[in-house]
Design an enzyme around this catalytic site. Structure first.
Site, PDB file in Angstrom:
ATOM      1  N   SER A  22       0.753  -1.291   0.076  1.00  0.00           N
ATOM      2  CA  SER A  22      -0.160   0.095   0.077  1.00  0.00           C
ATOM      3  C   SER A  22       0.875   1.217   0.042  1.00  0.00           C
ATOM      4  CB  SER A  22      -0.986  -0.132   1.213  1.00  0.00           C
ATOM      5  OG  SER A  22      -0.346  -0.244   2.436  1.00  0.00           O
ATOM      6  N   ASN A 110      -1.496  -2.302  13.586  1.00  0.00           N
ATOM      7  CA  ASN A 110      -3.019  -2.401  13.621  1.00  0.00           C
ATOM      8  C   ASN A 110      -3.566  -0.721  14.289  1.00  0.00           C
ATOM      9  OD1 ASN A 110      -2.827  -4.544  12.339  1.00  0.00           O
ATOM     10  ND2 ASN A 110      -3.708  -5.725  13.699  1.00  0.00           N
ATOM     11  N   THR A 155     -40.506  24.599 -10.105  1.00  0.00           N
ATOM     12  CA  THR A 155     -40.890  23.536  -9.776  1.00  0.00           C
ATOM     13  C   THR A 155     -40.983  22.493 -10.899  1.00  0.00           C
ATOM     14  OG1 THR A 155     -43.105  23.407  -9.521  1.00  0.00           O
ATOM     15  CG2 THR A 155     -41.871  24.244  -7.472  1.00  0.00           C
ATOM     16  N   HIS A 156     -40.469  21.369 -10.785  1.00  0.00           N
ATOM     17  CA  HIS A 156     -40.601  20.226 -11.777  1.00  0.00           C
ATOM     18  C   HIS A 156     -40.115  20.939 -13.279  1.00  0.00           C
ATOM     19  CE1 HIS A 156     -43.949  18.173  -9.597  1.00  0.00           C
ATOM     20  NE2 HIS A 156     -44.369  19.591  -9.158  1.00  0.00           N
ATOM     21  N   SER A 277     -14.928  23.406 -28.490  1.00  0.00           N
ATOM     22  CA  SER A 277     -14.989  22.016 -29.093  1.00  0.00           C
ATOM     23  C   SER A 277     -13.643  22.058 -30.101  1.00  0.00           C
ATOM     24  CB  SER A 277     -16.342  21.850 -29.816  1.00  0.00           C
ATOM     25  OG  SER A 277     -16.145  21.007 -30.845  1.00  0.00           O
ATOM     26  N   LYS A 283     -18.656  26.465 -29.929  1.00  0.00           N
ATOM     27  CA  LYS A 283     -19.182  25.939 -28.639  1.00  0.00           C
ATOM     28  C   LYS A 283     -18.225  26.565 -27.517  1.00  0.00           C
ATOM     29  CE  LYS A 283     -20.957  22.412 -28.288  1.00  0.00           C
ATOM     30  NZ  LYS A 283     -22.039  22.266 -27.622  1.00  0.00           N
ATOM     31  N   ASN A 285     -18.485  25.230 -23.884  1.00  0.00           N
ATOM     32  CA  ASN A 285     -19.097  24.143 -22.627  1.00  0.00           C
ATOM     33  C   ASN A 285     -18.652  24.391 -21.395  1.00  0.00           C
ATOM     34  OD1 ASN A 285     -19.943  23.006 -25.206  1.00  0.00           O
ATOM     35  ND2 ASN A 285     -18.027  21.893 -25.695  1.00  0.00           N
ATOM     36  N   GLU A 290     -19.786  20.131 -15.572  1.00  0.00           N
ATOM     37  CA  GLU A 290     -19.825  18.888 -15.743  1.00  0.00           C
ATOM     38  C   GLU A 290     -19.270  17.884 -15.051  1.00  0.00           C
ATOM     39  OE1 GLU A 290     -21.672  18.867 -20.273  1.00  0.00           O
ATOM     40  OE2 GLU A 290     -19.604  19.999 -20.033  1.00  0.00           O
ATOM     41  N   GLN A 322      -7.208  -2.319   4.718  1.00  0.00           N
ATOM     42  CA  GLN A 322      -6.233  -1.483   3.897  1.00  0.00           C
ATOM     43  C   GLN A 322      -6.881  -0.827   2.581  1.00  0.00           C
ATOM     44  OE1 GLN A 322      -1.977  -2.927   3.491  1.00  0.00           O
ATOM     45  NE2 GLN A 322      -2.556  -2.980   1.266  1.00  0.00           N
ATOM     46  N   LYS A 325      -8.116   3.228   2.340  1.00  0.00           N
ATOM     47  CA  LYS A 325      -7.113   4.657   2.226  1.00  0.00           C
ATOM     48  C   LYS A 325      -7.525   5.116   0.914  1.00  0.00           C
ATOM     49  CE  LYS A 325      -4.187   2.782   5.377  1.00  0.00           C
ATOM     50  NZ  LYS A 325      -5.144   1.543   5.149  1.00  0.00           N
TER      51      LYS A 325
HETATM   52  N1  ARG Z   1      -1.140  -1.554   5.637  1.00  0.00           N
HETATM   53  C1  ARG Z   1      -2.119  -1.867   6.556  1.00  0.00           C
HETATM   54  C2  ARG Z   1      -3.304  -1.074   6.544  1.00  0.00           C
HETATM   55  O1  ARG Z   1      -3.274  -0.145   5.874  1.00  0.00           O
HETATM   56  C3  ARG Z   1      -1.571  -1.828   8.027  1.00  0.00           C
HETATM   57  C4  ARG Z   1      -0.658  -2.914   8.542  1.00  0.00           C
HETATM   58  C5  ARG Z   1      -1.368  -3.941   9.303  1.00  0.00           C
HETATM   59  N2  ARG Z   1      -1.293  -4.998   8.626  1.00  0.00           N
HETATM   60  C6  ARG Z   1      -1.267  -6.232   9.054  1.00  0.00           C
HETATM   61  N3  ARG Z   1      -0.931  -7.224   8.232  1.00  0.00           N
HETATM   62  N4  ARG Z   1      -1.569  -6.498  10.607  1.00  0.00           N
HETATM   63  O2  ARG Z   1      -4.401  -1.597   7.082  1.00  0.00           O
END
Ligand code: ARG
Length: 464
Positions: A22, A110, A155-156, A277, A283, A285, A290, A322, A325
């Site tokens: 990650s 953790n 409205t509508h 465009s 154009k 736009n 959008e 994980q 994120k």
């Molecule tokens: N990279 C992990 C996460 O984003 C955190 C590490 C915990 N990993 C584990 N194998 N206990 O949640």
């Protein structure tokens, strides 16, 4: 060397290593990981698990990592790592040697990642609130510049009753105020410190978690270690607040796309947020709107991704987490980007006052007021409504308006009509009648406009 020692008889599969890393995105958490690690080192020192020298070295090493990462972002690419936490540990070890390996005492990735994400949320909710407030201020300024402009209200998507332009703008300010409140609530939910929960069961060292929380600036300390390492509810709160904010921006974009079209012609969008465009030379736009409308789909999608991610997870930490994120970072980037672009869009929005007025006056938008006129003469509203609907039908048939419809024909419909009816049909009369709180009467709107700025400042206050 892997972080998990020598139990495993085989090294991890290369593809799996890439798949599970990650670091390409959680590196954003680096400043927060360093902040949390520093505080943890001091907490360990306070219970005698690290010497003074260890802590000084660790603090210095962490500072150096932060400094180098800021100065030389490419440095992070030179070191493949599973995640930001293992990156920091490895670099710290390179810098200070074995003291780095003492830092993870009593701590798990953790509770570390739970902490980092909460610190990130604390920081970015502040940015989100600032961006929301700036967007609301822009709407207010635009409304102030055009405080006498009359728009048709719909409205509508059919013309209904005239409204003042600031009344229209302030409707979106109300939404932004609620968004501000929601982001503030999400910030509050994130303001609970999970560090010291260990992997799941709590840390086995007598860490003073209250003191740790104080140092990291948290208002509260988590009460249950199982929950603390696996709780991502506060992210749902952020993603929900941003998704709804995206829905609000999308609605505004839809209004602006319509109102700047040739068919409506009320507003013109600045060229700095329009595109042309490649094929059609004429154009102009409204791509900015959008895109904001389109990107709101991501915000909604990210929220539902995270809800689904969490729903089947047994206690406590699971690696699925994980996956939170990218959804979080994408949401924050998209929401901040959209709010910023909308400021530019609103700032450059030109108003065709005459076109707005003509449209506001058309479409029998004063019909309700004619019924109200009859009500004041004692006619029950339902009957008054019927009489006016008949007048409208006859006007349509003979190609006139309620203003030009002859009095004798009014009298043929209802004898309570009189020559004074016309004064109730003007745009000014129609607007001025709506003085009840929250209505579009100029006096009410001007008071609302004056209050709006203060209300936004007040809504922003919890974030600072
Ligand atoms: N990279 C992990 C996460 O984003 C955190 C590490 C915990 N990993 C584990 N194998 N206990 O949640």
């Amino acid at each position: 060397m892997t972080l998990w020692g020598e139990l495993h008889s085989e090294p991890p599969d290369e593809q799996f290593v890439t798949f599970s890393s990650s670091f390409s995105y959680d590196r954003r958490l680096l400043p927060f990981d360093l902040e949390g690690s520093r505080a943890w080192a001091f907490a360990l020192a306070r219970i005698g698990l690290l010497t003074r020298k260890d802590v000084q070295q660790i603090a210095r090493g962490l500072r150096q990592i932060g400094k180098r990462a800021r100065a030389e972002p490419a440095w992070l690419d030179q070191h493949p790592a599973e995640d930001v936490h293992s990156f920091v540990e490895a670099r710290l070890h390179e810098l200070i040697g074995d003291a780095a390996f003492r830092l993870h005492t009593g701590r798990s990735r953790n509770d570390q990642v739970a902490l980092d994400v909460r610190l990130y949320v604390r920081d970015t909710t502040r940015q989100l609130m600032r961006a929301l407030a700036d967007y609301a201020f822009e709407l207010i300024r635009w409304a102030e510049r055009h405080d006498e402009v009359i728009l048709p209200g719909y409205t509508h998507l059919r013309r209904a009753q005239p409204i003042l332009l600031p009344h229209f703008a302030l409707a979106y300010v109300e939404m932004a105020l609620r968004d501000l409140e929601r982001v503030g609530q999400a910030q509050k939910r994130a303001d609970v410190m999970p560090l010291g929960s260990g992997a799941l069961a709590g840390t086995a060292y007598p860490i003073d978690r209250n003191r740790l929380a104080l140092e990291l600036g948290f208002a509260e300390v988590s009460e249950n270690s199982l929950d603390a390492v696996s709780d991502r509810d506060f992210l749902i709160d952020v993603l929900y607040a941003c998704a709804l904010c995206g829905v609000h921006l999308s609605r505004l974009c839809e209004d602006l796309i319509l109102y700047t079209s040739q068919e409506f012609g009320f507003f013109a969008m600045g060229d700095d947020v329009s595109t042309g465009s490649s094929l059609m030379p004429q154009k102009r736009n409204p791509d900015a709107c959008e895109l904001v409308r389109g990107k709101s789909g991501r915000l909604v999608g990210n929220l539902s991704s995270l809800l689904v991610l969490l729903k089947g997870l047994p206690l406590a930490y699971n690696r699925d987490l994980q996956e939170d994120k990218e959804r979080l970072f994408d949401t924050v980037d998209t929401a901040l980007g959209s709010l910023k672009v909308m400021r530019t869009v609103i700032g450059g929005l030109k108003v065709d006052v005459a076109a707005c007025r003509v449209a506001a006056a058309g479409g029998f938008s004063n019909a309700t007021d004619l019924a109200d006129y009859l009500v004041r003469k004692g006619v029950p509203f339902r009957l008054a409504h019927r009489h006016v609907s008949r007048a409208v039908r006859e006007c349509i048939d003979s190609g006139c308006t309620l203003e030009t419809f002859p009095l004798d024909r009014y009298l043929a419909i209802c004898d309570q009509f009189g020559p004074d009816l016309h004064q109730h049909l003007t745009l000014d009369a129609v607007l001025s009648a709506r003085t009840a709180r929250g209505g579009t009467a100029p006096l009410s709107v001007h008071v609302a406009l004056k209050r709006a700025h203060k209300r936004v400042l007040k809504a922003l206050a919890p974030s600072v």
